[in-house]
Motif scaffolding. Structure first.
Motif, mmCIF file in Angstrom:
data_model
loop_
_atom_site.group_PDB
_atom_site.id
_atom_site.type_symbol
_atom_site.label_atom_id
_atom_site.label_comp_id
_atom_site.label_asym_id
_atom_site.label_seq_id
_atom_site.Cartn_x
_atom_site.Cartn_y
_atom_site.Cartn_z
ATOM 1 N N GLN A 135 0.999 -1.059 0.302
ATOM 2 C CA GLN A 135 -0.046 -0.130 0.174
ATOM 3 C C GLN A 135 0.886 1.390 -0.021
ATOM 4 O O GLN A 135 0.669 2.333 -0.669
ATOM 5 C CB GLN A 135 -0.762 0.171 1.298
ATOM 6 C CG GLN A 135 -1.604 1.410 1.509
ATOM 7 C CD GLN A 135 -2.853 1.324 0.746
ATOM 8 O OE1 GLN A 135 -3.397 0.480 0.191
ATOM 9 N NE2 GLN A 135 -3.419 2.566 0.619
ATOM 10 N N CYS A 191 2.731 1.728 -3.458
ATOM 11 C CA CYS A 191 1.764 2.106 -4.470
ATOM 12 C C CYS A 191 1.373 3.527 -4.298
ATOM 13 O O CYS A 191 1.358 4.468 -5.270
ATOM 14 C CB CYS A 191 0.490 1.239 -4.231
ATOM 15 S SG CYS A 191 -0.823 1.410 -5.321
ATOM 16 N N ASN A 192 1.330 4.099 -3.051
ATOM 17 C CA ASN A 192 1.101 5.502 -2.886
ATOM 18 C C ASN A 192 2.191 6.410 -3.234
ATOM 19 O O ASN A 192 2.027 7.337 -3.855
ATOM 20 C CB ASN A 192 0.818 5.723 -1.205
ATOM 21 C CG ASN A 192 -0.482 5.297 -0.712
ATOM 22 O OD1 ASN A 192 -1.304 4.948 -1.703
ATOM 23 N ND2 ASN A 192 -0.732 5.341 0.680
ATOM 24 N N SER A 248 1.982 8.474 7.030
ATOM 25 C CA SER A 248 3.042 9.282 6.233
ATOM 26 C C SER A 248 4.166 10.090 6.961
ATOM 27 O O SER A 248 3.379 10.854 8.154
ATOM 28 C CB SER A 248 2.383 10.027 4.903
ATOM 29 O OG SER A 248 1.799 9.120 4.167
ATOM 30 N N CYS A 272 5.818 7.341 2.511
ATOM 31 C CA CYS A 272 4.494 7.194 2.422
ATOM 32 C C CYS A 272 4.026 6.287 3.318
ATOM 33 O O CYS A 272 4.637 5.080 3.517
ATOM 34 C CB CYS A 272 4.227 6.979 0.911
ATOM 35 S SG CYS A 272 4.676 8.298 -0.364
ATOM 36 N N ASP A 283 -4.934 6.878 2.479
ATOM 37 C CA ASP A 283 -5.726 6.956 1.279
ATOM 38 C C ASP A 283 -5.015 7.811 0.399
ATOM 39 O O ASP A 283 -4.843 9.023 0.799
ATOM 40 C CB ASP A 283 -7.294 7.244 1.197
ATOM 41 C CG ASP A 283 -8.014 7.301 -0.116
ATOM 42 O OD1 ASP A 283 -8.674 6.357 -0.538
ATOM 43 O OD2 ASP A 283 -7.755 8.657 -0.634
ATOM 44 N N VAL A 284 -4.533 7.265 -0.772
ATOM 45 C CA VAL A 284 -3.717 8.186 -1.658
ATOM 46 C C VAL A 284 -4.184 9.640 -2.177
ATOM 47 O O VAL A 284 -3.822 10.658 -2.065
ATOM 48 C CB VAL A 284 -2.967 7.554 -2.945
ATOM 49 C CG1 VAL A 284 -4.030 7.369 -3.796
ATOM 50 C CG2 VAL A 284 -1.795 8.242 -3.276
ATOM 51 N N TRP A 302 -2.750 13.305 -1.558
ATOM 52 C CA TRP A 302 -2.657 14.048 -2.316
ATOM 53 C C TRP A 302 -3.266 15.491 -2.437
ATOM 54 O O TRP A 302 -2.592 16.575 -2.456
ATOM 55 C CB TRP A 302 -2.909 13.522 -3.854
ATOM 56 C CG TRP A 302 -2.494 14.321 -5.117
ATOM 57 C CD1 TRP A 302 -3.692 14.711 -5.913
ATOM 58 C CD2 TRP A 302 -1.562 15.128 -5.420
ATOM 59 N NE1 TRP A 302 -2.978 15.631 -6.819
ATOM 60 C CE2 TRP A 302 -1.690 15.774 -6.543
ATOM 61 C CE3 TRP A 302 -0.179 15.085 -4.995
ATOM 62 C CZ2 TRP A 302 -0.726 16.386 -7.274
ATOM 63 C CZ3 TRP A 302 0.672 15.755 -5.430
ATOM 64 C CH2 TRP A 302 0.466 16.732 -6.731
#
Ligand SMILES: Cc1ncc(COP(=O)(O)O)c(C=O)c1O
Length: 384
Positions: free
Chosen positions: A251, A254-255, A328, A360, A364-365, A369
């Motif tokens: 996870q 991926c982020n 993060s 990271c 939730d990405v 962002w």
């Protein structure tokens, strides 16, 4: 066995005496010797403890190593490893490495006549050219902290072997899930287990693994003599953290890839350093030796003021020294991880006042962002 299964089943996870589903915390400094004077396995926790041994077996299994040795911190693991050198020995290391390792060499080992040369870690020929008659070790970290430069592990290990040198690799950023360095030729692999292996920003610990029995003996001896053993609680937390290593790494990395790509498109960002990006200069080399770009990236803003604004405005990542947590973590290498280096050495390694490092987490990405964007593009920026 697939790595997702390995993190749970490749080492003793169940207490053999009671069947407890996790190795208990043997919170004891000493052990009753009921058959005195016969030898027994555990006598005193600095010489060995079942919970610590559980963590050592786990990390050895994940790195496909014969031996794992646990330490009170990543720096303790690095110190015990560099202390296999003798007075008068020389080592070669990449110029782009964790600041604490630099400090250990400059402020401590130097006093014991251990000398070093740092090289551009990306060029295997530079490593070769730096070898002297008294060189005993290559020390590398790839991808490096904080600029994510990549060293060709196989080539550097080959040069080391040809010259009868030891190769030591810090694998903190990649973890054994993404990069197996003993298989690539390293003699000792080190981790700050404080980071991804522990994974929850709640422990400080280090580990080293090796397949070489002589090196294992030296590392154990150094651990025992220096007294740099981990606490029982920390060893237990590490065992717990390791069980979720793969889901966390998937996870978080991926982020990292998504955020690295988006940061590249931001007008406020001058450069993004992340080996998972196809335009990273070492992208191909990295993917020859690792399975993923990992969960850490760094980026450069245009001004120091922008850096300060970002740190002030950001709401989700914690602003802290460290990396590898489920949350993060936004860091400023200039005053945090690399503050112990001189200004000259920091700039020489590419650590500028405009560089920001992001580890990271598993949030939730889109939330991440949105938060980074508002912090980068807030009112203060528009005024400029
Ligand atoms: C790559 C790397 N190696 C080693 C260390 C030292 O680890 P510790 O803080 O657990 O002593 C760190 C710490 O940030 C690190 O980032």
């Amino acid at each position: 066995m697939n790595f997702d299964t390995k993190v749970l089943h490749s080492y003793p996870m169940i207490d053999s005496d009671t069947g407890a589903a996790s190795i208990p915390k043997y919170q004891s400094s000493t052990f009753h010797q009921k058959n005195f004077p016969d030898n027994q396995k555990y006598t005193y926790t600095r010489f060995g403890n079942p919970t610590v041994e559980g963590a050592e077996k786990a990390i050895a299994a994940l790195e496909d190593a014969k031996y794992g040795i646990a330490f009170s911190s990543g720096m303790a693991a690095i110190t015990a490893t560099l202390l296999v050198l003798n007075s008068g020995d020389h080592l070669v290391l990449g110029k782009n490495i964790y600041g604490g390792t630099f400090q250990l060499l400059i402020e401590l080992l130097n006093r014991f006549d251990v000398t070093y040369t740092y090289v551009d870690e990306r060029n295997p020929s530079d490593w070769e050219e730096a070898i002297r008659s008294n060189t005993k070790m290559f020390y590398l970290e790839t991808p490096s902290n904080p600029l994510l430069t990549v060293t060709n592990i196989q080539d550097v290990c080959r040069i080391a072997k040809m010259n009868k040198l030891l190769t030591v690799c810090d694998n903190t950023f990649m973890t054994p899930y993404y990069q197996q360095r003993l298989a690539l030729g390293a003699d000792i692999v080190i981790h700050s287990a404080t980071k991804f292996l522990g994974g929850h920003s709640d422990l400080v610990m280090g580990v080293a693994v090796t397949n070489n029995e002589e090196l294992k003996e030296k590392l154990y001896k150094n651990q025992k003599i220096i007294g740099s053993i981990p606490g029982i609680e920390e060893a237990w937390l590490l065992l717990r953290g390791i069980k979720t290593l793969t889901v966390r790494m998937k996870q978080a990395s991926c982020n990292a890839l998504i955020l690295a790509k988006r940061l590249q498109t931001s007008d406020n960002v001058l450069a993004v350093h992340y080996p998972g990006l196809e335009n990273h200069p070492d992208h191909l080399q990295h993917f020859q030796q690792a399975a993923n770009g990992g969960a850490v990236l760094s980026f450069e803003l245009k001004t120091e003021e922008q850096v300060h604004q970002l740190f002030k405005r950001v709401k989700i990542p914690i602003v802290a020294v460290s990396l590898g947590g489920v949350e993060s973590i936004l860091s400023y290498p200039w005053t945090m991880s690399h503050a112990c280096m001189s200004e000259f050495d920091r700039l020489n390694a590419g650590v500028t006042t405009k560089l920001v490092r992001l580890s990271c987490g598993i949030e939730d990405v889109e939330d991440l962002w949105e938060d980074i964007q508002q912090a980068l593009e807030g009112e203060e920026y528009e005024k400029n």
